[in-house]
Scaffold this motif. Structure first.
Motif, short mmCIF file in Angstrom:
data_model
loop_
_atom_site.label_atom_id
_atom_site.label_comp_id
_atom_site.label_asym_id
_atom_site.label_seq_id
_atom_site.Cartn_x
_atom_site.Cartn_y
_atom_site.Cartn_z
N UNK A 70 -2.43 20.26 28.19
CA UNK A 70 -2.96 20.85 26.96
C UNK A 70 -4.01 19.96 26.27
N UNK A 71 -3.83 18.61 26.16
CA UNK A 71 -4.91 17.80 25.56
C UNK A 71 -6.21 17.88 26.36
N UNK A 72 -6.08 17.93 27.70
CA UNK A 72 -7.29 18.06 28.50
C UNK A 72 -7.95 19.40 28.26
N UNK A 73 -7.15 20.47 28.11
CA UNK A 73 -7.71 21.78 27.82
C UNK A 73 -8.40 21.80 26.47
N UNK A 74 -7.83 21.09 25.47
CA UNK A 74 -8.48 21.02 24.17
C UNK A 74 -9.82 20.30 24.27
N UNK A 75 -9.88 19.20 25.03
CA UNK A 75 -11.12 18.46 25.16
C UNK A 75 -12.19 19.28 25.88
N UNK A 76 -11.78 20.04 26.89
CA UNK A 76 -12.73 20.85 27.65
C UNK A 76 -12.99 22.22 27.03
N UNK A 77 -12.26 22.53 25.94
CA UNK A 77 -12.41 23.79 25.23
C UNK A 77 -12.11 25.00 26.14
N UNK A 78 -11.07 24.84 26.95
CA UNK A 78 -10.59 25.96 27.77
C UNK A 78 -9.16 26.32 27.37
N UNK A 79 -8.70 25.76 26.19
CA UNK A 79 -7.34 26.06 25.74
C UNK A 79 -7.17 27.54 25.44
N UNK A 80 -8.22 28.17 24.89
CA UNK A 80 -8.13 29.60 24.60
C UNK A 80 -7.94 30.43 25.85
N UNK A 81 -8.64 30.06 26.91
CA UNK A 81 -8.51 30.79 28.18
C UNK A 81 -7.10 30.65 28.75
N UNK A 82 -6.55 29.43 28.70
CA UNK A 82 -5.20 29.21 29.23
C UNK A 82 -4.18 29.92 28.36
N UNK A 103 -11.80 17.38 35.70
CA UNK A 103 -12.75 17.92 36.69
C UNK A 103 -12.22 19.21 37.32
N UNK A 104 -10.90 19.30 37.54
CA UNK A 104 -10.34 20.45 38.25
C UNK A 104 -9.80 21.53 37.33
N UNK A 105 -9.58 21.22 36.05
CA UNK A 105 -8.93 22.19 35.17
C UNK A 105 -9.74 23.45 34.93
N UNK A 106 -11.04 23.40 34.69
CA UNK A 106 -11.78 24.65 34.45
C UNK A 106 -11.62 25.62 35.62
N UNK A 107 -11.26 26.87 35.30
CA UNK A 107 -11.09 27.89 36.33
C UNK A 107 -9.73 27.90 36.98
N UNK A 108 -8.79 27.07 36.49
CA UNK A 108 -7.46 27.02 37.12
C UNK A 108 -6.74 28.36 37.00
N UNK A 109 -6.88 29.06 35.86
CA UNK A 109 -6.21 30.36 35.69
C UNK A 109 -6.76 31.39 36.67
N UNK A 110 -8.06 31.38 36.85
CA UNK A 110 -8.65 32.33 37.78
C UNK A 110 -8.28 32.05 39.22
N UNK A 111 -8.01 30.80 39.55
CA UNK A 111 -7.64 30.44 40.92
C UNK A 111 -6.16 30.65 41.19
#
Length: 879
Positions: A678-690, A629-637
Motif C-alpha cells: 500500500x505505501x508503494x501504491x500511494x507513492x506511485x498513485x495507483x492506490x485508487x486502481x488497486x 517497478x512491477x506494481x503498475x498494472x498488477x491488477x490487470x495482470x
C-alpha cells in the motif's frame, strides 16, 4: 638583352669584371709590345669605365622610378649610384682624353679630372643608404675624411720638404687621394647594416682616385711607362668594384633612422690618430726648423677650421637628440601616470628606489610613502613571509627567467588593505635599470567578485549554509586513506511542505531560516552545515560515532521545538536524522546517498527518530525499487488476490462475517503484504486502481456467498488518505450497484493509528458511507493511546480491539478494554476482538464483553474456496 624601366641594357654582373680583366691584360701586353703607354692606358680605362657608368646611371634611374619605396628614400638611394657613375665617367673620360691633348697640359687635365672624380666619389659614398640618414651625418663623415686627408697632407708637407713646393699638382693629387681614402674608411667603419655592399663601392672609389692621383704625379714627373700603366691599372679596377657594390646598396624599404636617435661619435677615435700625427709633425718641424711656411700654416688652419665646422652638425644632432629624449621622457611619464599598473624599482635589499606617478592616483601613496621604504613593510603581516620567499626566489634565479607573480595585500594611503597582484621582473643584468622591477595591479574588485561567485556557487541563498556542491567537496577532503575520518548527519523535516501549502511560501521560508539558525548554533566550528534539499539539511563532522550520535540527539531535540510563525499559532515538525560514517571506500556521492537512506528509514516510522545506515538498507532499497517497478498494472495482470479470515461469535462459534486482506503474488518478488504494497501504491498513485479492484472483488464474493446461503458481512481495511479521497464513496456505491450486494453486508474499516489529526475529514467520509447503508469500523483500537472521546465523535458501527496479549496479561489493559466495550455498546457499535491466537485469549476476550472475535485460534487467512469449506463445516443445522 632584357631592358629595365630606363630603357638601358641590364648589364650582367660579371661583364664589367671580364672587360676590366681584359683591359688589364691589354695593359700588361702593351708594356712588352712597345705600345704607347698613354694610349694603352686611355683605351683600357675607357673600356672598363664605359659599361659600369651606363649601368650605374640605369641603376639610379630604376630606383627612382620603381615605386617600391617612398619618394624621399628613392631620391637618396638613386643619388648614390648616380654620383658614383659621375665619378666613373670622370675617371674614364679624363684618362681617355689624355692622348688627345698636348703633353704639357696632361697633368692639368688629370688633376681636374681627379678633383671632379674625387668629389663625385666622396659625395656618392656619403649617399649610400645606411651610411648616414641626415645631412648632418653626411657632413660629419665628409669632415672626418677631409680632416684626415688634410692632416696627412700637413704631415707630408712637413716631413717631405720641397715636394709640395716643387710640384703642387702632385701634392694636391696626393691630398685628394688621402681625403678620398679617409672618407671611404669612415663610411666603411660607420654604422651601416650591409657592409658587404659598402666595401666594394668604397674600395672601387679608392682605386679610381688613387689611379688618377698616381697618374697626375707620373705625368708631371715624367715617370716611367710602367708607372703610368700601374696607375691605369688602378683606375681600371675601380669601376667594376663600384658597380658590384652599387647593385647591393639600393634599399628595398624604408631605412631605420638610427642616425636620428643618437649621433655617431665614432669619428673622434678615428680623428685622434691623424690629428696627433699632424701635431707631432708640427712639433718636430718647429724643433728642427725656425718657422712654419705659409702653406703649413694654411693647412694647419684648414684642419682647425674643419674640426670647428665638424662641431656644427654634432651640435645639431645633440640638440635634436636632447629634444627627442625630452619628448620621450614626457611621453613615458604620461604613459606611466595614466597606466593602471604601478611600477616600482627595488634594489637588492627590496627597498623602493623609484615609483611611477600612478601610485598616487591608484593607491594614494606619495613619493615619501614609498621611496626609501622596504617593500615588504608595505604588505600585510600575514603576506610578508610568502612575499619575501618569492622575491628571494626571483633574485636566486637567472636573470633570463620568466617574470614571477606575487599576490599580496598592500596598504594604501588611507591605511586600507588592497588586494594586489605584482609581476616581478629581474632586470639587474640590464645596465640601464640594474634592479628588480614590480608592476603592481589592484585586483580588489576581482577578488571581491571571485568571493561573491564562490559564495553564490557554494552557499544556499536562503539559509546561508553550504550547498550540495560544497558538501561533496568537504566530504572528499575529510575522508582519510582506508580509515574512518568523520560522520555525515542528514536531517529531514517532515511536514515542512504542508506548511508551505497552508500558510504560504514566505512563512515556510522564515521557518526554514529559523531551523537553519538552530542547526548552525549546535554544530562545531570545524563542522560543515549545509542544505541538501527543500526540507533536508546535512552536517559533516570529524567526530566519531558516539559524538556524532550525541550531536544527532541534540539536533532532534532542538529542531523539534515549536516554531513561531508570523501569523498563526506555533507549529512543530517531525524531525528525522540519519547517520553514516565517512569511508575512503565510498565516494562523496555514495556517502550522501547512504545518509539519505538512513534518514528515509528513520522518517518512515512517522515519529522523531535517529537511525544509522547499515547494509540492510541497500537490500530494502533494491526491494522497494523492484516493487515500484512491477506494481503498475498488477491488477490487470491478475496478480492481486484477496484472502479472507472469518469473524465468529465467541459464544457459539458461528461465522457472522469475514475480513478481506489484500495480497500481491508476483512470480519473482513472491507474496507482497499490504504493509509493503500500500505505501508503494500511494507513492506511485495507483492506490485508487488497486482499491477499485479490491472493492469489486469483495462485493462480487459477498454476492456469490449469499447465493450459496451464507449471509455474511465483509470488512475491508482502507488507509486514512484513501478514505479521505473524494472519489472513494462513489467507488463504493458503484461496486455495490454493479454486483447487487447489500450495503449493510459491507464494512469499511480505518486504523486508529492513521487518524491522528484527520478525525474531522475521516468522520465526514464515514458519515457518507453510512448514508449509503455501508457499515463503518475502527481498527487497531488499543495499539496506541486510545481516546475514548474520539469514539464518540466518529460514526462507527464496529470496533476492533487488540492486542490480545495485553488483555491476557495486564490488568490495566483489561480495564481499558472493558471501558472501550462499554463505550461501544452505549454507541450501538459491535466489538470484535482481533488477533486471537489461543483459547485463553478467546475466553478472556469473551469475558471482557467482546461479542465477536477473529484470529488464528478461529481460522487463518485463506483463499475464498478454502473459506467456503470452513463455512460449510460451520453451517447451522436446519430446524
Amino acid at each position: 638583352m632584357p631592358r629595365g624601366g630606363s630603357g638601358l641594357p641590364d648589364l650582367p654582373p660579371l661583364l664589367p669584371a671580364m672587360i676590366s680583366i681584359g683591359a688589364l691584360a691589354a695593359l700588361a701586353g702593351s708594356q712588352f709590345g712597345g705600345f704607347d703607354a698613354i694610349a694603352a692606358a686611355a683605351l683600357a680605362v675607357a673600356v672598363s669605365a664605359l659599361l659600369p657608368a651606363l649601368a650605374l646611371v640605369r641603376r639610379g634611374w630604376a630606383i627612382r622610378t620603381s615605386g617600391r619605396v617612398s619618394a624621399r628614400v628613392a631620391r637618396g638611394a638613386c643619388r648614390c649610384p648616380g654620383l658614383l657613375g659621375v665619378g666613373v665617367v670622370s675617371t674614364g673620360g679624363t684618362v681617355a682624353a689624355l692622348p688627345w691633348v698636348p703633353a704639357d697640359l696632361r697633368p692639368m687635365l688629370a688633376a681636374g679630372g681627379l678633383v671632379v672624380a674625387a668629389g663625385a666619389f666622396i659625395v656618392g659614398l656619403l649617399q649610400i643608404p645606411g651610411a648616414a640618414f641626415t645631412l648632418a651625418g653626411r657632413l660629419r663623415h665628409g669632415f672626418d675624411g677631409l680632416i684626415v686627408g688634410m692632416c696627412l697632407a700637413l704631415v707630408g708637407w712637413l716631413l717631405i720638404p720641397g715636394f709640395g713646393a716643387e710640384y703642387p699638382l702632385g701634392y694636391l693629387a696626393a691630398s685628394l687621394a688621402a681625403a678620398g681614402a679617409a672618407v671611404a674608411a669612415t663610411v666603411v667603419l660607420g654604422p651601416v647594416r650591409r657592409r658587404i655592399a659598402v666595401v666594394p663601392c668604397a674600395g672601387g672609389a679608392v682605386l679610381a682616385i688613387a689611379g688618377l692621383a698616381l697618374l697626375v704625379v707620373t705625368l708631371g714627373k715624367s715617370g716611367p711607362s710602367w708607372l703610368t700603366l700601374a696607375a691605369a691599372g688602378l683606375a681600371v679596377g675601380g669601376p667594376p668594384l663600384i658597380w658590384f657594390g652599387a647593385r647591393l646598396v639600393a634599399p628595398a624599404s624604408e631605412p631605420v633612422p638610427m642616425g636620428r636617435v643618437a649621433p655617431a661619435f665614432g669619428g673622434y677615435p678615428v680623428l685622434a690618430i691623424p690629428v696627433a700625427a699632424a701635431t707631432l709633425a708640427i712639433a718636430h718641424h718647429l724643433l728642427t726648423s725656425a718657422e712654419l711656411d705659409r702653406a703649413a700654416m694654411f693647412l694647419g688652419a684648414l684642419v682647425g677650421g674643419l674640426l670647428a665646422l665638424r662641431e656644427f652638425p654634432n651640435a645639431a644632432d645633440l640638440r635634436r637628440y636632447a629634444h627627442r629624449l625630452a619628448a620621450q621622457e614626457t611621453r613615458l611619464r604620461a604613459l606611466l601616470a595614466g597606466a593602471n599598473d604601478v611600477t616600482m624599482v627595488l634594489d637588492n635589499d627590496f627597498v623602493v628606489r623609484w615609483q611611477s606617478p600612478a601610485a598616487e592616483r591608484l593607491f594614494g601613496l606619495h613619493r615619501e610613502d614609498l621611496v626609501g621604504h622596504r617593500f615588504l613593510d608595505l604588505l600585510h603581516p600575514d603576506d610578508r613571509a610568502i612575499a619575501a620567499d618569492e622575491l628571494r626566489a626571483v633574485v636566486g634565479r637567472t636573470p633570463a627567467a620568466r617574470p614571477s607573480l606575487l599576490v599580496a595585500r598592500l596598504r594604501d594611503g588611507l591605511g586600507c588593505w588592497r588586494d594586489t597582484e605584482s609581476t616581478v621582473s629581474d632586470l639587474r643584468a640590464n645596465p640601464v635599470v640594474g634592479a628588480l622591477v614590480l608592476q603592481v595591479r589592484d585586483v580588489s574588485q576581482r577578488v571581491v567578485l571571485e568571493r561573491t561567485l564562490q559564495r553564490l556557487t557554494c552557499c544556499d541563498q536562503l539559509t546561508g549554509l553550504s550547498n550540495r556542491r560544497e558538501l561533496l567537496r568537504a566530504i572528499s577532503s575529510r575522508r582519510g586513506a582506508g580509515r574512518r575520518s568523520g560522520t555525515l548527519l542528514v536531517v529531514d523535516l517532515t511536514g515542512f511542505c504542508a506548511i508551505n501549502d497552508v500558510v504560504g511560501r514566505a512563512a515556510g521560508d522564515s521557518l526554514l531560516l529559523a531551523a537553519a539558525q538552530r542547526l548552525r548554533s549546535l554544530v562545531g566550528a570545524e563542522d560543515l552545515a549545509s542544505r541538501l534539499g527543500e526540507r533536508q539539511f546535512a552536517v559533516v563532522t570529524a567526530s566519531g560515532p558516539i559524538e556524532a550520535y550525541a550531536l544527532g540527539c541534540r539536533l532532534l531535540a532542538e529542531l523539534s521545538r515549536a516554531y513561531p510563525l508570523p501569523a498563526g499559532r506555533p507549529v512543530r515538525l517531525v524531525v528525522s536524522v540519519g547517520l553514516t560514517a565517512l569511508e575512503e571506500t565510498a565516494s562523496a556521492e555514495e556517502v550522501v546517498r547512504r545518509g539519505d537512506l538512513a534518514v528515509r528509514r528513520a522518517a518512515e516510522s512517522g515519529a522523531t527518530r535517529i537511525d544509522w545506515y547499515d547494509e540492510s538498507l541497500e537490500e530494502l532499497l533494491v526491494r522497494r525499487l523492484d516493487v515500484e517497478r512491477h506494481l503498475p498494472g498488477a491488477a490487470g495482470r491478475g496478480e492481486l488476490d484477496l484472502l479472507y479470515q472469518p469473524v465468529v461469535e465467541l459464544g457459539s462459534g458461528r461465522p457472522v462475517g469475514v475480513e478481506a486482506l489484500l495480497r500481491w503474488r508476483h512470480p519473482v518478488l513472491g507474496t507482497v503484504l499490504p504493509a509493503e504494497l500500500l505505501p508503494a501504491a500511494e507513492r506511485l498513485r495507483v492506490a485508487g486502481e488497486i482499491s477499485e479492484w479490491a472493492l469489486h472483488t469483495a462485493c462480487r464474493q459477498v454476492a456469490a456467498w449469499r447465493r450459496r446461503g451464507h449471509d455474511l458481512w465483509l470488512a475491508m481495511n482502507v488507509s486514512a488518505r484513501q478514505l479521505a479521497s473524494s472519489e472513494f464513496v462513489p467507488e463504493v456505491a458503484a461496486a455495490l450497484s454493479v454486483h447487487q450486494s447489500p450495503p449493510e453486508r459491507l464494512t469499511i474499516e480505518v486504523s486508529e493509528v492513521e487518524l491522528a489529526d484527520q478525525v474531522s475529514s475521516v468522520a465526514g467520509q464515514l458519515s457518507r458511507l453510512r448514508a449509503l447503508g455501508v457499515r463503518t469500523g475502527l481498527d487497531d483500537v488499543g495499539t496506541c493511546d486510545t481516546d475514548l472521546a474520539r469514539l464518540r465523535r466518529l460514526p462507527i458501527d464496529v470496533v476492533k480491539l487488540c492486542p490480545p496479549g495485553a488483555i491476557a496479561g495486564d490488568g490495566a489493559a483489561l480495564e481499558v478494554a472493558a471501558a472501550v466495550v462499554e463505550v461501544a455498546r452505549r454507541l450501538g457499535a459491535v466489538v470484535v476482538a482481533e488477533g486471537l491466537e489461543t483459547d485463553d485469549e478467546r475466553r478472556l476476550a469473551h469475558d471482557a464483553g467482546c461479542e465477536f472475535g477473529q484470529g488464528f485460534v478461529v481460522a487463518a487467512f485463506s483463499p475464498a474456496e478454502h473459506l467456503e469449506a470452513f463455512l460449510e463445516r460451520h453451517r447451522p443445522a436446519p430446524r
